[in-house]
Write a protein that holds these residues in place. Structure first.
Motif, PDB file in Angstrom:
ATOM      1  N   ILE A  48      -8.148   2.622  -6.034  1.00 61.85           N
ATOM      2  CA  ILE A  48      -7.985   1.875  -7.293  1.00 61.85           C
ATOM      3  C   ILE A  48      -7.228   0.573  -7.062  1.00 61.85           C
ATOM      4  O   ILE A  48      -7.572  -0.479  -7.616  1.00 61.85           O
ATOM      5  CB  ILE A  48      -7.258   2.759  -8.332  1.00 61.85           C
ATOM      6  CG1 ILE A  48      -8.157   3.930  -8.744  1.00 61.85           C
ATOM      7  CG2 ILE A  48      -6.856   1.954  -9.564  1.00 61.85           C
ATOM      8  CD1 ILE A  48      -7.428   5.017  -9.507  1.00 61.85           C
ATOM      9  N   TYR A  49      -6.201   0.635  -6.231  1.00 66.45           N
ATOM     10  CA  TYR A  49      -5.363  -0.524  -5.937  1.00 66.45           C
ATOM     11  C   TYR A  49      -6.188  -1.685  -5.392  1.00 66.45           C
ATOM     12  O   TYR A  49      -6.130  -2.814  -5.899  1.00 66.45           O
ATOM     13  CB  TYR A  49      -4.283  -0.094  -4.949  1.00 66.45           C
ATOM     14  CG  TYR A  49      -3.448  -1.203  -4.365  1.00 66.45           C
ATOM     15  CD1 TYR A  49      -2.868  -2.183  -5.173  1.00 66.45           C
ATOM     16  CD2 TYR A  49      -3.208  -1.252  -2.992  1.00 66.45           C
ATOM     17  CE1 TYR A  49      -2.082  -3.194  -4.621  1.00 66.45           C
ATOM     18  CE2 TYR A  49      -2.424  -2.239  -2.438  1.00 66.45           C
ATOM     19  CZ  TYR A  49      -1.858  -3.208  -3.250  1.00 66.45           C
ATOM     20  OH  TYR A  49      -1.088  -4.199  -2.705  1.00 66.45           O
TER      21      TYR A  49
ATOM     22  N   THR B 264       0.814  -1.221   0.000  1.00 66.96           N
ATOM     23  CA  THR B 264       0.000   0.000   0.000  1.00 66.96           C
ATOM     24  C   THR B 264       0.850   1.275   0.000  1.00 66.96           C
ATOM     25  O   THR B 264       0.584   2.199  -0.790  1.00 66.96           O
ATOM     26  CB  THR B 264      -0.966   0.013   1.203  1.00 66.96           C
ATOM     27  OG1 THR B 264      -1.767  -1.167   1.182  1.00 66.96           O
ATOM     28  CG2 THR B 264      -1.869   1.243   1.163  1.00 66.96           C
TER      29      THR B 264
ATOM     30  N   ASN C  85      -4.122  12.117  -4.852  1.00 63.18           N
ATOM     31  CA  ASN C  85      -3.621  10.941  -5.559  1.00 63.18           C
ATOM     32  C   ASN C  85      -3.398   9.753  -4.625  1.00 63.18           C
ATOM     33  O   ASN C  85      -3.558   8.601  -5.028  1.00 63.18           O
ATOM     34  CB  ASN C  85      -2.320  11.274  -6.300  1.00 63.18           C
ATOM     35  CG  ASN C  85      -2.583  11.898  -7.652  1.00 63.18           C
ATOM     36  OD1 ASN C  85      -3.602  11.635  -8.276  1.00 63.18           O
ATOM     37  ND2 ASN C  85      -1.678  12.733  -8.110  1.00 63.18           N
ATOM     38  N   ASP C  86      -3.029  10.049  -3.385  1.00 63.49           N
ATOM     39  CA  ASP C  86      -2.895   8.966  -2.402  1.00 63.49           C
ATOM     40  C   ASP C  86      -4.224   8.241  -2.224  1.00 63.49           C
ATOM     41  O   ASP C  86      -4.294   7.003  -2.237  1.00 63.49           O
ATOM     42  CB  ASP C  86      -2.437   9.531  -1.045  1.00 63.49           C
ATOM     43  CG  ASP C  86      -0.948   9.875  -1.037  1.00 63.49           C
ATOM     44  OD1 ASP C  86      -0.269   9.528  -2.021  1.00 63.49           O
ATOM     45  OD2 ASP C  86      -0.494  10.478  -0.066  1.00 63.49           O
TER      46      ASP C  86
ATOM     47  N   VAL D 205      -2.887   3.148 -11.566  1.00 68.60           N
ATOM     48  CA  VAL D 205      -2.704   4.242 -10.602  1.00 68.60           C
ATOM     49  C   VAL D 205      -1.796   5.329 -11.175  1.00 68.60           C
ATOM     50  O   VAL D 205      -2.075   6.527 -11.039  1.00 68.60           O
ATOM     51  CB  VAL D 205      -2.120   3.693  -9.277  1.00 68.60           C
ATOM     52  CG1 VAL D 205      -1.579   4.823  -8.410  1.00 68.60           C
ATOM     53  CG2 VAL D 205      -3.187   2.926  -8.510  1.00 68.60           C
TER      54      VAL D 205
ATOM     55  N   SER E 213      -2.392  -2.840 -11.030  1.00 70.10           N
ATOM     56  CA  SER E 213      -2.844  -1.718 -10.202  1.00 70.10           C
ATOM     57  C   SER E 213      -1.887  -0.541 -10.311  1.00 70.10           C
ATOM     58  O   SER E 213      -2.311   0.617 -10.416  1.00 70.10           O
ATOM     59  CB  SER E 213      -2.945  -2.143  -8.733  1.00 70.10           C
ATOM     60  OG  SER E 213      -3.908  -3.148  -8.565  1.00 70.10           O
TER      61      SER E 213
ATOM     62  N   ALA F 253       1.726   7.107  -6.737  1.00 71.08           N
ATOM     63  CA  ALA F 253       0.638   7.993  -7.175  1.00 71.08           C
ATOM     64  C   ALA F 253       0.975   9.451  -6.872  1.00 71.08           C
ATOM     65  O   ALA F 253       0.818  10.331  -7.729  1.00 71.08           O
ATOM     66  CB  ALA F 253      -0.666   7.595  -6.488  1.00 71.08           C
TER      67      ALA F 253
ATOM     68  N   ILE G 294       2.219   1.935  -3.551  1.00 68.27           N
ATOM     69  CA  ILE G 294       1.212   2.428  -4.495  1.00 68.27           C
ATOM     70  C   ILE G 294       0.893   3.899  -4.222  1.00 68.27           C
ATOM     71  O   ILE G 294       0.828   4.721  -5.146  1.00 68.27           O
ATOM     72  CB  ILE G 294      -0.078   1.585  -4.409  1.00 68.27           C
ATOM     73  CG1 ILE G 294       0.194   0.128  -4.810  1.00 68.27           C
ATOM     74  CG2 ILE G 294      -1.177   2.192  -5.269  1.00 68.27           C
ATOM     75  CD1 ILE G 294       0.592  -0.073  -6.255  1.00 68.27           C
TER      76      ILE G 294
ATOM     77  N   ALA H 183      -2.960   9.117 -11.829  1.00 61.57           N
ATOM     78  CA  ALA H 183      -2.219  10.181 -11.137  1.00 61.57           C
ATOM     79  C   ALA H 183      -1.677  11.202 -12.127  1.00 61.57           C
ATOM     80  O   ALA H 183      -1.716  12.414 -11.883  1.00 61.57           O
ATOM     81  CB  ALA H 183      -1.079   9.577 -10.320  1.00 61.57           C
TER      82      ALA H 183
ATOM     83  N   GLY I 153      -5.267   6.490  -5.427  1.00 64.23           N
ATOM     84  CA  GLY I 153      -4.354   5.367  -5.657  1.00 64.23           C
ATOM     85  C   GLY I 153      -4.719   4.152  -4.821  1.00 64.23           C
ATOM     86  O   GLY I 153      -4.768   3.016  -5.326  1.00 64.23           O
TER      87      GLY I 153
END
Length: 449
Positions: free
Chosen positions: A438-439, A320, A431-432, A397, A393, A327, A323, A401, A435
Motif C-alpha cells: 500500500i505504501y 519502509t 500486515n507487513d 496502512v 500512506s 502496520a 510503515i 492493519a 503495509g
C-alpha cells in the motif's frame, strides 16, 4: 509463614537421603504443604525425588503427585509399579485419579485400574476416561453430596454424613428425583435451620445451574465465572446427575488456556516449556519462523517491483521499516483486544459494526500519527509532496492493519479455530506485506512516478 526452599534446606534433605535417615526426612516435611513439597521434588534429582515419594505416606504423596511438573511426574510414574500407582490414586478424588491414569499408556492404565482396591473408584475412573478431552465429563469429579427430594430433613442428615466423608469440600447439596435426575439444590444453611420432619422438596431451590457432560470446558469456565459459582453439577442429556466441577479445576483450565494463547501469540505452534528438548522447541517455533521468512521474501518481491520509485525518491526506502512496523503493531493491538473479548465472551453484535468501529479508531490514530510524520518529513526533506505521500500512506496502512487485526480473529472464531493464533506472527507478517504494498502504491500515485 510462607515456606521457602533454601539451599540449606536442600543440603539437609539430600544429606538425610544419602544417610537413609527416614525419620529426619519425615520431620522436614511434617508441616510442609504438599504443593511446596512438589516444588522441592522439582529441585532435587530424579533418584532423590523417587526416594521421597516412596517414603512418605500415600495420603500425602497423592496430593504431591498432582502438583508436580508434568515432566517430573511422568518420570516418577514410569518408575512406580502399577500397584504403587494404584495406592497413590486410591487416595485421590476421582477427577485427579483419572487425570493421572490418563497420562499412562493404555496397557498401564488397565494394570493400575485392576490394582485398585476400591471398585467404585475404578468404575468412576473408567467412566471419566471415556469422555472426550476438554469436555465437562472429562473434567468433573464423581464425588458429591446428593439427596432425594422425598427424604425428610432428619433422614437426609443421617445419610449425607456418609457421603460427605468422600467429598473434600461440600459447596452444595444436590437434590434428585427417584430417577436420579437433578431437580434442585440445597444449602447447608437451609438444611440446618429446617425442621427435622420437613421434606427436602419443600426446602430445596428448584433453580440450579448445570452443564451438559459434553459441554466444552471453556464454556463451563465462562458460566462459572459469569454466575460466581464455586461448583457446578454435570448432567447427561436426560438431566441425570453425573458429577460436579469445582472452581479449582476451572482455575487450572483457565491457566492452561492462558499459557496456550500466550505461546500462540508468541508464535509457538504447540505447548512447550524451557525444559523441553531442542528438537521439541524447534518443532514448536519453526513453522511460524518459516512464515516470517515467507513474509520477508514477499516484501522483497514487492519492493523489487518498485525500483523505479526508489531510484527517483530514495528517501521512501528509509521509511519502509516505519510503515511495516506501524502496520504490524496496529494489527497486533486490534487482534489482541478482539481475542481477549472473545475469550471473555464480551464481543457482541455483528462483525460489520466491529469493523466500522475499528476503522474509525484506526483512522483517528492514523491521522494523529501522520500529522507528526508529515511535519518531520516536510522539515527534514523540504518536500511537501513527499511528506504528503508518506503521511497519507501511513493513515491508509494503519486503517487496513486495524481492519485485518479485527476481522481475522473474528473470522477464525466463526470457523471454530482458536483466534489466539491471530495475535502472533500471522497478523504481523500479513500486515507487513500489505503495509509495504500500500505504501509504495500510494507514493507512486501521489508523486506521479
Amino acid at each position: 509463614m510462607t515456606f521457602e526452599i533454601t539451599e540449606k534446606f536442600l543440603e539437609n534433605l539430600v544429606g538425610f537421603i544419602y544417610e537413609n535417615n527416614d525419620s529426619e526426612i519425615k520431620k522436614l516435611f511434617e508441616e510442609v504443604h504438599f504443593a511446596d513439597i512438589a516444588e522441592v521434588l522439582d529441585e532435587v534429582n530424579f533418584e532423590e525425588a523417587i526416594y521421597i515419594i516412596k517414603l512418605l505416606d500415600s495420603e500425602k504423596t497423592s496430593e504431591i503427585i498432582t502438583e508436580l511438573d508434568e515432566d517430573t511426574r511422568e518420570k516418577i510414574l514410569e518408575n512406580l509399579s502399577a500397584k504403587e500407582i494404584a495406592e497413590e490414586v486410591g487416595e485421590m478424588d476421582s477427577d485427579d485419579a483419572a487425570d493421572i491414569i490418563g497420562e499412562l499408556s493404555i496397557e498401564r492404565q488397565k494394570h493400575v485400574i485392576n490394582a485398585l482396591n476400591d471398585n467404585e473408584l475404578a468404575a468412576d475412573i473408567k467412566e471419566l476416561l471415556s469422555y472426550e478431552e476438554d469436555t465437562a465429563g472429562a473434567l468433573m469429579a464423581k464425588e458429591l453430596v446428593k439427596v432425594y427430594e422425598t427424604w425428610t430433613v432428619a433422614g437426609c442428615m443421617r445419610r449425607i454424613r456418609g457421603q460427605a466423608k468422600e467429598v473434600t469440600r461440600v459447596h452444595s447439596i444436590y437434590v434428585v428425583d427417584k430417577e436420579d435426575k437433578l431437580v434442585g439444590r440445597l444449602s447447608l444453611k437451609d438444611l440446618i435451620i429446617a425442621k427435622s420432619d420437613q421434606k427436602i422438596a419443600d426446602i430445596s431451590k428448584a433453580k440450579v445451574d448445570a452443564v451438559n457432560v459434553n459441554e466444552n470446558v471453556e464454556e463451563v469456565a465462562k458460566i462459572m465465572a459469569k454466575y460466581d459459582l464455586e461448583a457446578i453439577p454435570v448432567v447427561n442429556n436426560n438431566s441425570v446427575l453425573l458429577g460436579r466441577i469445582t472452581i479449582d479445576d476451572i482455575v487450572d483450565v483457565l491457566k492452561e488456556e492462558a499459557d496456550k494463547d500466550y505461546q500462540m501469540a508468541a508464535g509457538l505452534s504447540q505447548d512447550v516449556d524451557s525444559d523441553d528438548s531442542i528438537f521439541e522447541l524447534t518443532r514448536a517455533r519453526l513453522p511460524w519462523l518459516f512464515l516470517g521468512l515467507i513474509g520477508g521474501v514477499g516484501a522483497f518481491i514487492i519492493m523489487e517491483g518498485f525500483q523505479d520509485v526508489f531510484s527517483t525518491y530514495a528517501t521512501l526506502f528509509f521509511f519502509t521499516p516505519l510503515i511495516a512496523a506501524m502496520a504490524g503493531n496496529v494489527g497486533v493491538q486490534s487482534s489482541a483486544i478482539i481475542v481477549q473479548g472473545l475469550a471473555n465472551d464480551d464481543v457482541k453484535g455483528s462483525i460489520n459494526s466491529r469493523l466500522l468501529k475499528e476503522m474509525l479508531l484506526a483512522a483517528l490514530n492514523g491521522i494523529i500519527l501522520a500529522a507528526f510524520l508529515f511535519l518531520f518529513v516536510w522539515i527534514y526533506e523540504s518536500r511537501v509532496d513527499l511528506a504528503l505521500a508518506i503521511s497519507i500512506s501511513l493513515v491508509v496502512v494503519v486503517i487496513i492493519a486495524g481492519l485485518i487485526g479485527t476481522f481475522v480473529p473474528l473470522f477464525l472464531n466463526k470457523r471454530g479455530i482458536d483466534p489466539a493464533i491471530a495475535t502472533g506472527p500471522f497478523i504481523t507478517t500479513s500486515n507487513d506485506i500489505f503495509g509495504i504494498l500500500i505504501y509504495f502504491m500510494i507514493a507512486k500515485v501521489i508523486l506521479g512516478i
